[in-house]
Design an enzyme around this catalytic site. Structure first.
Site, PDB file in Angstrom:
ATOM      1  N   ASN A 212     -26.208  49.961   1.493  1.00 41.46           N
ATOM      2  CA  ASN A 212     -25.551  51.188   1.967  1.00 41.46           C
ATOM      3  C   ASN A 212     -25.116  52.042   0.781  1.00 41.46           C
ATOM      4  OD1 ASN A 212     -23.620  48.693   2.012  1.00 41.46           O
ATOM      5  ND2 ASN A 212     -22.326  50.453   1.556  1.00 41.46           N
TER       6      ASN A 212
ATOM      7  N   TYR B 183     -13.032  35.950   0.833  1.00 42.07           N
ATOM      8  CA  TYR B 183     -12.312  36.589   1.949  1.00 42.07           C
ATOM      9  C   TYR B 183     -12.315  35.732   3.222  1.00 42.07           C
ATOM     10  CZ  TYR B 183     -16.943  38.120   3.648  1.00 42.07           C
ATOM     11  OH  TYR B 183     -18.245  38.141   4.071  1.00 42.07           O
ATOM     12  N   GLU B 184     -13.198  34.744   3.285  1.00 39.38           N
ATOM     13  CA  GLU B 184     -13.209  33.868   4.468  1.00 39.38           C
ATOM     14  C   GLU B 184     -12.032  32.898   4.448  1.00 39.38           C
ATOM     15  OE1 GLU B 184     -17.308  32.455   5.725  1.00 39.38           O
ATOM     16  OE2 GLU B 184     -17.780  33.356   3.796  1.00 39.38           O
TER      17      GLU B 184
ATOM     18  N   MET C  66     -19.059  41.492  -2.517  1.00 42.50           N
ATOM     19  CA  MET C  66     -17.938  40.564  -2.356  1.00 42.50           C
ATOM     20  C   MET C  66     -18.330  39.122  -2.703  1.00 42.50           C
ATOM     21  SD  MET C  66     -16.709  42.085   1.303  1.00 42.50           S
ATOM     22  CE  MET C  66     -16.651  43.878   1.571  1.00 42.50           C
TER      23      MET C  66
ATOM     24  N   ALA D   2     -26.141  41.278  -0.783  1.00 40.77           N
ATOM     25  CA  ALA D   2     -26.198  42.648  -0.260  1.00 40.77           C
ATOM     26  C   ALA D   2     -25.061  43.390  -0.945  1.00 40.77           C
ATOM     27  CB  ALA D   2     -26.003  42.636   1.239  1.00 40.77           C
TER      28      ALA D   2
ATOM     29  N   HIS E 250     -20.933  46.294   8.848  1.00 38.89           N
ATOM     30  CA  HIS E 250     -21.650  45.055   8.543  1.00 38.89           C
ATOM     31  C   HIS E 250     -23.057  45.085   9.168  1.00 38.89           C
ATOM     32  CE1 HIS E 250     -22.176  40.967   7.260  1.00 38.89           C
ATOM     33  NE2 HIS E 250     -22.267  40.494   8.491  1.00 38.89           N
TER      34      HIS E 250
HETATM   35  N1  HPA Z   1     -18.956  47.286  -0.432  1.00 33.26           N
HETATM   36  C1  HPA Z   1     -18.663  46.000  -0.670  1.00 33.26           C
HETATM   37  N2  HPA Z   1     -19.461  45.010  -0.344  1.00 33.26           N
HETATM   38  C2  HPA Z   1     -20.625  45.292   0.242  1.00 33.26           C
HETATM   39  C3  HPA Z   1     -20.992  46.618   0.524  1.00 33.26           C
HETATM   40  C4  HPA Z   1     -20.105  47.672   0.166  1.00 33.26           C
HETATM   41  O1  HPA Z   1     -20.368  48.868   0.381  1.00 33.26           O
HETATM   42  N3  HPA Z   1     -22.215  46.571   1.114  1.00 33.26           N
HETATM   43  C5  HPA Z   1     -22.556  45.253   1.169  1.00 33.26           C
HETATM   44  N4  HPA Z   1     -21.601  44.483   0.650  1.00 33.26           N
END
Ligand code: HPA
Length: 282
Positions: A241, A88-89, A217, A116, A253
Site C-alpha cells: 500500500n 503486537y500480537e 511491523m 508486506a 489489512h
Molecule cells: N504500515 C505498517 N505496516 C504495514 C503497512 C503499512 O502501511 N502495510 C503493510 N504492513
C-alpha cells in the site's frame, strides 16, 4: 510461556523437528502476510503445523497459515515458515524470534525474510518488490530488542555487529534473479514499528525524513536474532500500500492481503533465482 526464552526451550523444538524432518535444512525462509502460498510450491514437502512444535508461538493474524514446510526447492533444502508472529500480537520480542533461534539450532546458515510493507518512498507502488538493503531499528532504539536479557552465549555474542545486516552477495543474487526475470526490484531501507495501528500522516513524514523507504511491523527483530546467530540474511518487502501522507488514503489489512496476491508470482521468481544461485555456489 514467559517473556524470556531459554536454550532448552529452543532445543526442545529443534530436537522435535529433527525427529520429523527428512533431512537437515540449510536455508530458512519466513513468509509474511499474504505471501504464505509460496510454500505450496515445494514438491514432496513435509508440513508441520506450528501447534505441534514444542514452544513455537502461534500466529493469530489472518493471512498467516501457521506451518513449517520443509522440502527441496531449486536444489536447496529449505525450511519455510508459513507465517510469523508479531510483537503486537502480545508476544515478547524473544518469542517473536523463537523460530529464527530454532532454525539456527537446526544448522540453518542462511535466512530469507519477507514481509508486506507500506511504501514510504513516494515512487513505490502497491505490488512492487523492494530489496531490503538496510533497516532502521526504531523499536530496538526504543528498547524492544529480542536480545534483551541474559545473553545465550551458545547462540551468539552479547554485542553483535550489525554493520552488514543484509548480506551483500545475497542482495546481488536477488538483483540478478530479478533482472533475468524482467522484474522491477526496488531497493531501500525498511523500518519496523510495533503497530498494530497503521501510521498517521505525521508518522509517515517523520519516517521519510529519517530515511525509511518502506514501513512494516516485523522482520527487524528476526534479522537481529539471525545476525546475532551469524546467519546470512536476505530481506525482501512486498509493497502492499501507499503511505497515507496526505491523510486521504485509508490503509486496510484486506488491501495488504490483496497486494500479496500480486506480489507472490514475482517473489517466487526471485526466490527461485536466489536459491539456484546459492545451490551453484562452490
Ligand atoms: N504500515 C505498517 N505496516 C504495514 C503497512 C503499512 O502501511 N502495510 C503493510 N504492513
Amino acid at each position: 510461556m514467559s517473556e524470556w526464552i531459554s536454550l532448552e526451550q529452543i532445543d526442545e523444538a529443534a530436537n522435535y523437528l529433527r525427529g520429523r524432518l527428512p533431512f537437515q535444512p540449510t536455508v530458512g525462509v519466513i513468509l509474511g502476510s499474504g505471501l504464505g502460498e509460496i510454500a505450496e510450491l515445494i514438491p514432496n514437502s513435509v508440513a508441520i503445523p506450528f501447534n505441534e512444535i514444542p514452544n513455537w508461538p502461534q500466529s493469530t493474524v489472518e493471512g498467516h497459515k501457521g506451518r513449517l514446510v520443509v522440502g527441496e526447492f531449486e536444489g536447496q533444502k529449505v525450511a519455510i515458515s508459513q507465517g510469523r508472529v508479531h510483537y503486537y500480537e502480545g508476544y515478547s520480542m524473544a518469542q517473536v524470534v523463537f523460530p529464527v533461534r530454532v532454525m539456527k539450532r537446526l544448522g540453518i546458515q542462511t535466512l530469507i525474510v519477507t514481509n508486506a510493507a507500506g511504501a514510504v518512498h513516494p515512487e513505490f507502488e502497491p505490488g512492487d518488490l523492494m530489496l531490503i538493503t538496510d533497516h532502521l531499528n526504531l523499536i530496538g532504539m526504543a528498547g524492544l530488542s529480542p536480545l534483551r536479557g541474559a545473553n545465550i552465549d551458545e547462540l551468539g555474542p552479547r554485542f553483535p555487529d550489525m554493520s552488514q545486516a543484509y548480506d551483500r552477495q545475497l542482495c546481488e543474487f536477488a538483483r540478478q534473479a530479478a533482472a533475468e526475470s524482467h522484474i522491477l526490484l526496488r531497493e531501500g531501507i525498511y523500518i519496523c514499528l510495533a503497530g498494530p495501528s497503521f501510521e498517521t500522516p505525521a508518522d509517515l513524514r517523520f519516517l521519510r525524513q529519517i530515511g525509511a523507504d518502506a514501513v512494516g511491523m516485523s522482520t527487524v527483530p528476526e534479522v537481529t536474532a539471525a545476525r546475532h546467530g551469524g546467519m546470512r540474511v536476505l530481506g525482501i518487502s512486498g509493497i502492499s500500500n501507499k503511505a497515507n501522507l496526505d491523510g486521504n488514503t485509508i490503509t486496510t489489512h484486506e488491501e495488504v492481503l490483496q497486494a500479496g496476491r500480486m506480489i507472490v508470482p514475482n517473489l517466487i521468481q526471485i526466490l527461485r533465482g536466489v536459491l539456484r544461485r546459492l545451490a551453484d555456489q562452490p
